[in-house]
Motif scaffolding. Structure first.
Motif, PDB file in Angstrom:
ATOM      1  N   ARG A 109      -1.686   9.503  -0.451  1.00 44.17           N
ATOM      2  CA  ARG A 109      -1.543   8.834  -1.759  1.00 44.17           C
ATOM      3  C   ARG A 109      -0.166   8.296  -1.950  1.00 44.17           C
ATOM      4  O   ARG A 109       0.030   7.934  -2.960  1.00 44.17           O
ATOM      5  N   SER A 110       0.915   8.497  -1.257  1.00 39.58           N
ATOM      6  CA  SER A 110       2.192   7.965  -1.528  1.00 39.58           C
ATOM      7  C   SER A 110       3.043   7.343  -0.350  1.00 39.58           C
ATOM      8  O   SER A 110       2.705   7.980   0.962  1.00 39.58           O
ATOM      9  N   PHE A 111       3.906   6.481  -0.473  1.00 40.20           N
ATOM     10  CA  PHE A 111       4.764   6.174   0.742  1.00 40.20           C
ATOM     11  C   PHE A 111       5.816   7.174   0.834  1.00 40.20           C
ATOM     12  O   PHE A 111       6.174   7.396   1.977  1.00 40.20           O
ATOM     13  N   PHE A 112       5.934   7.912  -0.018  1.00 42.73           N
ATOM     14  CA  PHE A 112       7.105   9.104  -0.120  1.00 42.73           C
ATOM     15  C   PHE A 112       6.718  10.254   0.233  1.00 42.73           C
ATOM     16  O   PHE A 112       5.620  10.694   0.314  1.00 42.73           O
ATOM     17  N   GLY A 113       7.838  10.880   0.671  1.00 41.08           N
ATOM     18  CA  GLY A 113       7.553  12.672   1.353  1.00 41.08           C
ATOM     19  C   GLY A 113       8.288  12.574   2.679  1.00 41.08           C
ATOM     20  O   GLY A 113       8.755  11.527   3.030  1.00 41.08           O
TER      21      GLY A 113
ATOM     22  N   THR B 136       2.054  -1.074  11.212  1.00 38.55           N
ATOM     23  CA  THR B 136       3.127  -0.651  10.085  1.00 38.55           C
ATOM     24  C   THR B 136       3.579   0.640  10.470  1.00 38.55           C
ATOM     25  O   THR B 136       2.974   1.695  11.261  1.00 38.55           O
ATOM     26  N   PRO B 137       4.541   1.233   9.850  1.00 39.09           N
ATOM     27  CA  PRO B 137       4.895   2.609   9.871  1.00 39.09           C
ATOM     28  C   PRO B 137       4.052   3.551   9.525  1.00 39.09           C
ATOM     29  O   PRO B 137       4.170   4.724   9.663  1.00 39.09           O
ATOM     30  N   PHE B 138       3.135   3.341   8.918  1.00 42.70           N
ATOM     31  CA  PHE B 138       1.984   4.069   8.381  1.00 42.70           C
ATOM     32  C   PHE B 138       0.740   3.773   9.208  1.00 42.70           C
ATOM     33  O   PHE B 138      -0.402   4.384   8.712  1.00 42.70           O
ATOM     34  N   GLY B 139       0.833   3.113  10.073  1.00 37.51           N
ATOM     35  CA  GLY B 139      -0.441   2.992  10.978  1.00 37.51           C
ATOM     36  C   GLY B 139      -0.839   1.285  10.971  1.00 37.51           C
ATOM     37  O   GLY B 139      -0.309   0.537  10.304  1.00 37.51           O
ATOM     38  N   LYS B 140      -2.261   1.331  11.329  1.00 30.99           N
ATOM     39  CA  LYS B 140      -2.904   0.016  11.249  1.00 30.99           C
ATOM     40  C   LYS B 140      -3.489  -0.292   9.832  1.00 30.99           C
ATOM     41  O   LYS B 140      -4.217   0.775   9.419  1.00 30.99           O
ATOM     42  N   PRO B 141      -3.648  -1.509   9.407  1.00 28.72           N
ATOM     43  CA  PRO B 141      -4.389  -1.692   8.308  1.00 28.72           C
ATOM     44  C   PRO B 141      -5.890  -1.748   8.596  1.00 28.72           C
ATOM     45  O   PRO B 141      -6.198  -1.711   9.888  1.00 28.72           O
ATOM     46  N   SER B 142      -6.752  -1.711   7.631  1.00 24.05           N
ATOM     47  CA  SER B 142      -8.293  -1.757   8.041  1.00 24.05           C
ATOM     48  C   SER B 142      -8.709  -2.773   8.888  1.00 24.05           C
ATOM     49  O   SER B 142      -9.505  -2.710   9.616  1.00 24.05           O
ATOM     50  N   ALA B 143      -7.830  -3.919   8.831  1.00 22.52           N
ATOM     51  CA  ALA B 143      -8.513  -5.079   9.569  1.00 22.52           C
ATOM     52  C   ALA B 143      -7.103  -5.937   9.681  1.00 22.52           C
ATOM     53  O   ALA B 143      -6.240  -5.943   8.907  1.00 22.52           O
TER      54      ALA B 143
ATOM     55  N   PRO C  93      -5.867   5.817  -3.674  1.00 22.43           N
ATOM     56  CA  PRO C  93      -4.372   5.523  -4.093  1.00 22.43           C
ATOM     57  C   PRO C  93      -3.762   4.055  -4.011  1.00 22.43           C
ATOM     58  O   PRO C  93      -2.933   4.012  -4.282  1.00 22.43           O
ATOM     59  N   GLU C  94      -4.971   2.934  -3.881  1.00 23.15           N
ATOM     60  CA  GLU C  94      -4.534   1.696  -3.726  1.00 23.15           C
ATOM     61  C   GLU C  94      -3.673   1.032  -4.749  1.00 23.15           C
ATOM     62  O   GLU C  94      -2.460   0.438  -4.744  1.00 23.15           O
ATOM     63  N   VAL C  95      -4.137   1.199  -6.077  1.00 21.70           N
ATOM     64  CA  VAL C  95      -3.291   0.779  -7.151  1.00 21.70           C
ATOM     65  C   VAL C  95      -1.975   1.728  -7.348  1.00 21.70           C
ATOM     66  O   VAL C  95      -0.957   0.956  -7.485  1.00 21.70           O
ATOM     67  N   PHE C  96      -1.595   2.825  -7.199  1.00 24.29           N
ATOM     68  CA  PHE C  96      -0.598   3.435  -7.195  1.00 24.29           C
ATOM     69  C   PHE C  96       0.289   3.064  -5.923  1.00 24.29           C
ATOM     70  O   PHE C  96       1.774   3.109  -6.218  1.00 24.29           O
ATOM     71  N   LEU C  97      -0.332   2.866  -4.911  1.00 20.39           N
ATOM     72  CA  LEU C  97       0.807   2.437  -3.775  1.00 20.39           C
ATOM     73  C   LEU C  97       1.367   1.021  -3.951  1.00 20.39           C
ATOM     74  O   LEU C  97       2.568   0.646  -3.713  1.00 20.39           O
ATOM     75  N   ALA C  98       0.465   0.122  -4.664  1.00 17.48           N
ATOM     76  CA  ALA C  98       0.695  -1.167  -5.095  1.00 17.48           C
ATOM     77  C   ALA C  98       2.155  -1.182  -5.894  1.00 17.48           C
ATOM     78  O   ALA C  98       2.866  -1.882  -5.732  1.00 17.48           O
ATOM     79  N   ARG C  99       1.902  -0.143  -6.888  1.00 14.61           N
ATOM     80  CA  ARG C  99       3.265   0.056  -7.694  1.00 14.61           C
ATOM     81  C   ARG C  99       4.386   0.632  -7.108  1.00 14.61           C
ATOM     82  O   ARG C  99       5.548   0.058  -7.131  1.00 14.61           O
ATOM     83  N   GLU C 100       4.190   1.378  -6.053  1.00 16.12           N
ATOM     84  CA  GLU C 100       5.362   1.934  -5.271  1.00 16.12           C
ATOM     85  C   GLU C 100       5.862   0.788  -4.472  1.00 16.12           C
ATOM     86  O   GLU C 100       6.866   0.755  -3.926  1.00 16.12           O
ATOM     87  N   ALA C 101       5.349   0.042  -4.074  1.00 20.30           N
ATOM     88  CA  ALA C 101       5.501  -1.148  -3.322  1.00 20.30           C
ATOM     89  C   ALA C 101       6.065  -2.455  -4.112  1.00 20.30           C
ATOM     90  O   ALA C 101       6.375  -3.562  -3.428  1.00 20.30           O
TER      91      ALA C 101
ATOM     92  N   GLU D 231     -11.632   7.024   4.453  1.00 16.69           N
ATOM     93  CA  GLU D 231     -11.101   6.766   5.892  1.00 16.69           C
ATOM     94  C   GLU D 231     -10.168   5.533   5.748  1.00 16.69           C
ATOM     95  O   GLU D 231      -9.547   5.012   6.883  1.00 16.69           O
ATOM     96  N   VAL D 232      -9.989   4.815   4.815  1.00 20.50           N
ATOM     97  CA  VAL D 232      -9.284   3.507   4.658  1.00 20.50           C
ATOM     98  C   VAL D 232      -7.935   3.963   4.596  1.00 20.50           C
ATOM     99  O   VAL D 232      -7.424   4.755   3.972  1.00 20.50           O
ATOM    100  N   ASN D 233      -7.244   3.117   5.354  1.00 22.11           N
ATOM    101  CA  ASN D 233      -5.630   3.696   5.490  1.00 22.11           C
ATOM    102  C   ASN D 233      -5.037   2.838   4.313  1.00 22.11           C
ATOM    103  O   ASN D 233      -4.458   1.654   4.523  1.00 22.11           O
ATOM    104  N   TYR D 234      -4.830   3.258   3.234  1.00 20.10           N
ATOM    105  CA  TYR D 234      -4.513   2.515   2.229  1.00 20.10           C
ATOM    106  C   TYR D 234      -2.926   2.084   2.159  1.00 20.10           C
ATOM    107  O   TYR D 234      -2.482   0.955   1.659  1.00 20.10           O
ATOM    108  N   ARG D 235      -2.083   2.990   2.678  1.00 23.83           N
ATOM    109  CA  ARG D 235      -0.536   2.898   2.868  1.00 23.83           C
ATOM    110  C   ARG D 235      -0.533   1.883   3.832  1.00 23.83           C
ATOM    111  O   ARG D 235       0.498   0.632   3.458  1.00 23.83           O
ATOM    112  N   ALA D 236      -1.122   1.591   4.921  1.00 24.48           N
ATOM    113  CA  ALA D 236      -0.885   0.480   5.963  1.00 24.48           C
ATOM    114  C   ALA D 236      -1.222  -0.888   5.226  1.00 24.48           C
ATOM    115  O   ALA D 236      -0.729  -1.817   5.474  1.00 24.48           O
ATOM    116  N   ASN D 237      -2.540  -0.720   4.385  1.00 22.51           N
ATOM    117  CA  ASN D 237      -2.808  -1.910   3.957  1.00 22.51           C
ATOM    118  C   ASN D 237      -1.974  -2.530   2.927  1.00 22.51           C
ATOM    119  O   ASN D 237      -1.731  -3.742   2.880  1.00 22.51           O
ATOM    120  N   ILE D 238      -1.512  -1.748   2.083  1.00 26.65           N
ATOM    121  CA  ILE D 238      -0.465  -2.125   0.893  1.00 26.65           C
ATOM    122  C   ILE D 238       0.732  -2.589   1.929  1.00 26.65           C
ATOM    123  O   ILE D 238       1.360  -3.471   1.512  1.00 26.65           O
TER     124      ILE D 238
END
Length: 282
Positions: free
Chosen positions: A113-117, A26-33, A187-195, A61-68
């Motif tokens: 913790r955010s897709f934004f920035g 993803t643009p934010f790296g690879k998901p956990s799996a 930030p999983e819950v908050f990234l889901a809202r951003e998505a 260490e989880v890439n929450y952004r890539a996962n969501i």
């Protein structure tokens, strides 16, 4: 489409008929799996192991952004996270299943913790971070499965990976008014809202953390393993019933979260930024 994020001990879904395994970048790296796309009880769903194969990743260490992002890109509209938690209340004993309504961020800034920035400014409302429609669907599923489900509690997320001190447990219980403590839902819950995804967590209570005076009740990996397997079986009953339940549309606050949140005009975005933002807006 429903996506399930499996936590500790839930690295696959029994009975899931494989359609395709998606090994994404993803643009934010690879998901956990790799994200597993399959059919369960005739319904197409996505499954992702939060900690990766062999539980290789600690919570920070989880890439929450890539996962969501990966789940959204593959067509998810609803996301159910599954997490082990400690209880900060006697009325939520080990073995209980809980769906939090609120989340308290007590992490230490190690997580993206955010897709934004980095050139895109957005401020998304998370006053009510879970989707009430998905919670209602989960309640119906639990009822049909004959499983008790607690709702309306507050989840306090700590950094980890160490287990907390008693002072920290008392702070979360008393000062922050949390009912549960875990390491992975922010930030999983908050990234889901951003998505713009409907999100909630099915929490499996394994222990009383360490706020009780009796050291025999304090959390340890050994006690976690003793309780978790049986609790997970109850959780899987609820998940199986949920998969067989027609999902209610995401609430408007979930599916339109970005409508007025992005402050940077489209003409100021790079082509790459525009591309991934369109995925979130879809």
């Amino acid at each position: 489409m429903l996506a399930i994020i499996g936590g500790s001990g839930l690295y696959s879904l029994e009975g899931l008929e494989l359609i395709q395994e998606h090994d994404l970048e993803t643009p934010f790296g690879k998901p956990s799996a790799p994200v597993v796309e399959g059919k369960l009880y005739g319904q197409r769903i996505l499954f992702l192991s939060r900690h990766g194969a062999g539980h290789a990743r600690l919570p920070h260490e989880v890439n929450y952004r890539a996962n969501i992002f990966a789940l959204k890109q593959l067509g998810a509209t609803h996301v159910l996270g599954v997490s082990a938690v400690g209880s900060l209340r006697m009325e939520l004993p080990p073995g209980a299943l809980v769906v939090p309504k609120q989340y308290f961020d007590h992490t230490r800034g190690l997580r993206e913790r955010s897709f934004f920035g980095n050139g895109i400014a957005a401020h998304v409302s998370t006053a009510e971070p879970v989707c009430p429609n998905l919670v209602a669907d989960l309640q119906k599923a639990a009822q049909s499965a004959g499983v008790e489900l607690h709702t309306g509690q507050t989840y306090g997320c700590v950094e980890g990976p160490r287990l907390g001190t008693q002072a920290e447990s008392f702070f979360l219980r008393n000062a922050a008014a949390c009912d549960l403590v875990g390491m992975t839902n922010v930030p999983e819950v908050f990234l889901a809202r951003e998505a713009q995804l409907a999100y909630c967590t099915l929490c499996l209570v394994t222990d009383y953390d360490c706020w009780l005076d009796d050291p025999e009740q304090h959390v340890s990996v050994e006690k976690f393993l003793e309780t978790y397997a049986a609790t997970l079986q109850q959780g899987l009953k609820v998940i199986q019933a949920l998969v067989q339940t027609p999902l209610t549309e995401p609430s408007s606050m979930a599916k339109t979260a970005l409508a007025m949140a992005v402050m940077t005009p489209d003409e100021a975005l790079t082509p790459e930024q525009h591309e991934w933002l369109q995925v979130l807006r879809a």
